[in-house]
Design a protein around this motif. Structure first.
Motif, PDB file in Angstrom:
ATOM      1  N   THR A  28       0.890  -1.296   0.169  1.00 21.16           N
ATOM      2  CA  THR A  28       0.250   0.113  -0.231  1.00 21.16           C
ATOM      3  C   THR A  28       0.847   1.220   0.023  1.00 21.16           C
ATOM      4  OG1 THR A  28      -1.789   1.114   1.238  1.00 21.16           O
ATOM      5  CG2 THR A  28      -0.227  -0.035   2.483  1.00 21.16           C
ATOM      6  N   SER A  30       0.267   3.821   1.849  1.00 17.78           N
ATOM      7  CA  SER A  30      -0.052   4.755   2.951  1.00 17.78           C
ATOM      8  C   SER A  30       1.319   4.689   3.703  1.00 17.78           C
ATOM      9  CB  SER A  30      -1.151   4.083   3.670  1.00 17.78           C
ATOM     10  OG  SER A  30      -0.790   2.737   4.292  1.00 17.78           O
ATOM     11  N   ARG A  72      -3.331  11.522  -3.787  1.00 16.17           N
ATOM     12  CA  ARG A  72      -3.134  10.178  -3.556  1.00 16.17           C
ATOM     13  C   ARG A  72      -4.407   9.576  -3.232  1.00 16.17           C
ATOM     14  NH1 ARG A  72       1.228   9.493   1.005  1.00 16.17           N
ATOM     15  NH2 ARG A  72       1.116   7.382   0.603  1.00 16.17           N
ATOM     16  N   ASP A  73      -4.655   8.244  -3.496  1.00 18.62           N
ATOM     17  CA  ASP A  73      -5.966   7.748  -3.160  1.00 18.62           C
ATOM     18  C   ASP A  73      -5.511   6.194  -2.837  1.00 18.62           C
ATOM     19  OD1 ASP A  73      -8.147   5.933  -3.178  1.00 18.62           O
ATOM     20  OD2 ASP A  73      -9.084   6.910  -4.883  1.00 18.62           O
ATOM     21  N   ASN A  74      -5.556   6.448  -1.505  1.00 13.70           N
ATOM     22  CA  ASN A  74      -4.788   5.089  -0.808  1.00 13.70           C
ATOM     23  C   ASN A  74      -5.413   3.902  -1.151  1.00 13.70           C
ATOM     24  OD1 ASN A  74      -2.459   6.441   0.321  1.00 13.70           O
ATOM     25  ND2 ASN A  74      -3.547   6.726   2.418  1.00 13.70           N
ATOM     26  N   ALA A  75      -6.950   3.881  -1.021  1.00 13.40           N
ATOM     27  CA  ALA A  75      -7.913   2.884  -1.407  1.00 13.40           C
ATOM     28  C   ALA A  75      -7.360   1.986  -2.496  1.00 13.40           C
ATOM     29  CB  ALA A  75      -9.132   3.065  -1.204  1.00 13.40           C
ATOM     30  N   LYS A  76      -6.917   2.941  -3.501  1.00 12.47           N
ATOM     31  CA  LYS A  76      -6.784   2.354  -4.980  1.00 12.47           C
ATOM     32  C   LYS A  76      -5.256   2.208  -5.176  1.00 12.47           C
ATOM     33  CE  LYS A  76     -10.567   4.482  -7.171  1.00 12.47           C
ATOM     34  NZ  LYS A  76     -11.148   5.491  -8.495  1.00 12.47           N
ATOM     35  N   ASN A  77      -4.490   2.548  -4.206  1.00  5.63           N
ATOM     36  CA  ASN A  77      -3.013   2.503  -4.406  1.00  5.63           C
ATOM     37  C   ASN A  77      -2.470   3.302  -5.618  1.00  5.63           C
ATOM     38  OD1 ASN A  77      -2.362   1.029  -2.089  1.00  5.63           O
ATOM     39  ND2 ASN A  77      -2.086  -0.919  -3.083  1.00  5.63           N
ATOM     40  N   THR A  78      -2.887   4.625  -5.591  1.00  2.00           N
ATOM     41  CA  THR A  78      -2.383   5.332  -7.038  1.00  2.00           C
ATOM     42  C   THR A  78      -2.355   6.823  -6.383  1.00  2.00           C
ATOM     43  OG1 THR A  78      -4.038   4.051  -8.279  1.00  2.00           O
ATOM     44  CG2 THR A  78      -3.548   6.080  -9.002  1.00  2.00           C
TER      45      THR A  78
END
Length: 119
Positions: A28, A30, A72-78
């Motif tokens: 991840t 994060s 960043r979008d941690n849920a999408k690892n992007t």
């Protein structure tokens, strides 16, 4: 290991916009600092934008401040780089990178994506 894949580069006219994406696999996002770098022919690689792993602090190079936004979008690892009001001098290969908080240097790098801005 972490693998990073950039996308969203291309050819755009001056004043236009692009959004670069960097998708990660393996771990991840994060727990990493995030960075976007660019390198133009004959020039050194430069840090364009960065975000602390907590998401509460960002950095922008003076040349892009007010025009580029890192997110960043941690849920999408992007991780994303929104680029507005593009200028010909923004033309470069753009790389995303991750840095462990215990590391001095960035640990993982994407393959790069070409951004070309025409006048």
């Amino acid at each position: 290991q972490v693998q990073l894949v950039e996308s969203g580069g291309g050819l755009v006219q001056a004043g236009g916009s692009l959004r670069l994406s960097c998708a990660a696999s393996g771990r991840t996002f994060s727990s990493y600092d995030m960075g976007w770098f660019r390198q133009a022919p004959g020039k050194e690689r430069e840090l364009v934008a960065a975000m602390r792993w907590t998401g509460d602090s960002t950095y922008y190079a003076d040349s892009v401040k007010g025009r580029f936004t890192i997110s960043r979008d941690n849920a999408k690892n992007t991780v994303y780089l929104q680029m507005n009001s593009l200028k010909p001098e923004d033309t470069a290969v753009y790389y995303c990178a991750l840095k462990r908080i215990i590391s001095r240097n960035y640990d993982y790098w994407g393959q790069g994506t070409q951004v070309t801005v025409s006048s």
